[in-house]
Design a protein around this motif. Structure first.
Motif, short mmCIF file in Angstrom:
data_model
loop_
_atom_site.label_atom_id
_atom_site.label_comp_id
_atom_site.label_asym_id
_atom_site.label_seq_id
_atom_site.Cartn_x
_atom_site.Cartn_y
_atom_site.Cartn_z
N GLY A 111 66.99 -34.22 34.66
CA GLY A 111 65.74 -34.06 35.40
C GLY A 111 65.70 -32.83 36.26
N VAL A 112 64.48 -32.49 36.70
CA VAL A 112 64.24 -31.37 37.61
C VAL A 112 63.22 -31.83 38.63
N VAL A 113 63.49 -31.55 39.90
CA VAL A 113 62.52 -31.84 40.96
C VAL A 113 62.39 -30.59 41.84
N ARG A 119 63.95 -25.51 43.35
CA ARG A 119 63.99 -26.24 42.06
C ARG A 119 65.42 -26.69 41.79
N ILE A 120 65.58 -28.00 41.65
CA ILE A 120 66.90 -28.60 41.49
C ILE A 120 66.92 -29.37 40.17
N ARG A 165 62.37 -22.49 31.31
CA ARG A 165 62.24 -21.03 31.31
C ARG A 165 62.11 -20.47 32.72
N GLN A 166 61.48 -21.20 33.62
CA GLN A 166 61.32 -20.72 34.99
C GLN A 166 62.65 -20.85 35.73
N PRO A 167 62.93 -19.95 36.68
CA PRO A 167 64.24 -19.93 37.35
C PRO A 167 64.56 -21.25 38.06
N LEU A 168 65.81 -21.68 37.89
CA LEU A 168 66.34 -22.84 38.61
C LEU A 168 67.20 -22.34 39.76
N HIS A 169 66.99 -22.90 40.94
CA HIS A 169 67.82 -22.50 42.08
C HIS A 169 69.16 -23.21 42.07
N TYR A 221 72.86 -21.52 41.84
CA TYR A 221 73.99 -22.34 42.28
C TYR A 221 74.23 -23.46 41.27
N TRP A 222 75.49 -23.83 41.13
CA TRP A 222 75.86 -24.98 40.28
C TRP A 222 76.86 -25.82 41.08
#
Length: 309
Positions: A111-113, A119-120, A165-169, A221-222
């Motif tokens: 998931g993404v929230v 954006r996580i 496609r959009q950047p994930l933080h 970040y990961w």
């Protein structure tokens, strides 16, 4: 934005929140968000305890049930993923993500929230090649085998993540991306965990699926846990020259490095520090829903161009 990262929870919510409240008081600061990297153990009752996938000597009610029954409320907004020691019967009910109790949100099996513009993304479970290409064939009540296989990451969820496609933080996983050890202080890692030496040498320490997503998504970040050690790395992405800052943390025990507090720069379009659904992820969920398989064999997945259309 100030966030806290915690490694393996193992049901120790009271101790984690007490540590964070102490940090806030000592440093006169406010922590806006807590991210927990798996082995959360959302055990509500004794029936859940029977399903948790771990040896009996490690089974404990923990303290989550106090937040579930309303005795306590999480003092900090909390997001978590699942690991390999979970009461998966409850998490399966929230496959797409949802509130396990007030102020504590499960990110889902994938998931993404969006939290205040941040954006996580996250992936629940650990990599096991035996079930990676399978569907979600497990049915409740989970057997001794299925309560373990259910938390094995499936290609279907990795495929859905790969459509972002959009950047994930930030990205959160329980096990590490394969190969990440080479980009940090591996000598110190092996001093702390010498039995990882063969896996480091053979390039098998970590998840192939996470390695694929690391290279594909290039998050800023990961965060991970699972191996019960604090480890930091910086992974370069070529030829664009961005980097992913990787951090793994220990489990919640005295004198262990299980929490890291860090400041994240404000992002464009940031809003109130509240949890929101992510529009791109909702579109991906809708486009890929028909390919979810509840049978042993996973349905064929279309190529990226087809699903993007």
């Amino acid at each position: 934005m100030r966030i806290a990262i915690e490694g393996c929870c193992h049901g120790e919510l009271d101790n984690i929140y007490e540590a964070l409240v102490h940090l806030q008081n000592v440093n006169s600061c406010k922590i806006d968000l807590l991210i927990i990297c798996g082995d959360f153990q959302s055990i509500r009752n004794l029936a859940d305890l029977d399903v948790i996938a771990c040896p009996d000597k490690y089974k404990s009610m923990g303290t989550f049930y106090r937040y579930y029954n309303g005795e306590k409320v999480a003092p900090i907004p909390t997001i978590f993923i699942g690991g390999n020691h979970e009461a998966s019967n409850y998490l399966w009910e929230l496959y797409h993500g949802g509130w396990v109790c007030p102020n504590i949100y499960f990110l889902g099996f994938g998931g993404v929230v969006n939290f205040g513009g941040l954006r996580i993304g996250g992936l629940t479970g650990i990599y096991n090649p035996a079930h990676y290409d399978k569907g979600f064939f497990e049915t409740q009540p989970f057997s001794n085998k299925s309560c373990r296989s259910i938390y094995h990451v499936r290609k279907y969820n990795v495929y859905r993540m790969a459509q972002i496609r959009q950047p994930l933080h930030c990205f959160v996983s329980h096990d590490w991306p394969n190969g990440i050890a080479a980009y940090g202080n591996v000598r110190r890692l092996l001093k702390l965990k010498p039995y990882f030496a063969d896996e480091v040498r053979t390039g098998t320490l970590g998840s192939d699926a996470n390695q694929f997503l690391l290279k594909r998504l290039k998050p800023s970040y990961w965060f991970s846990a699972h191996l019960h050690v604090k480890f930091a790395a910086v992974y370069p992405h070529e030829p664009e020259h961005p980097v992913t800052r990787f951090l793994a943390l220990d489990k919640c025990l005295p004198r262990r490095d299980f929490i890291q507090v860090m400041d994240i720069p404000e992002v464009e379009g940031s809003g109130p520090y509240e949890l929101h659904y992510d529009e791109e992820w909702l579109a991906i969920m809708r486009a890929t829903h028909e390919y979810m398989s509840l049978a042993y064999n996973q349905k064929s997945l279309p190529d990226d161009a087809t699903i993007r259309a």
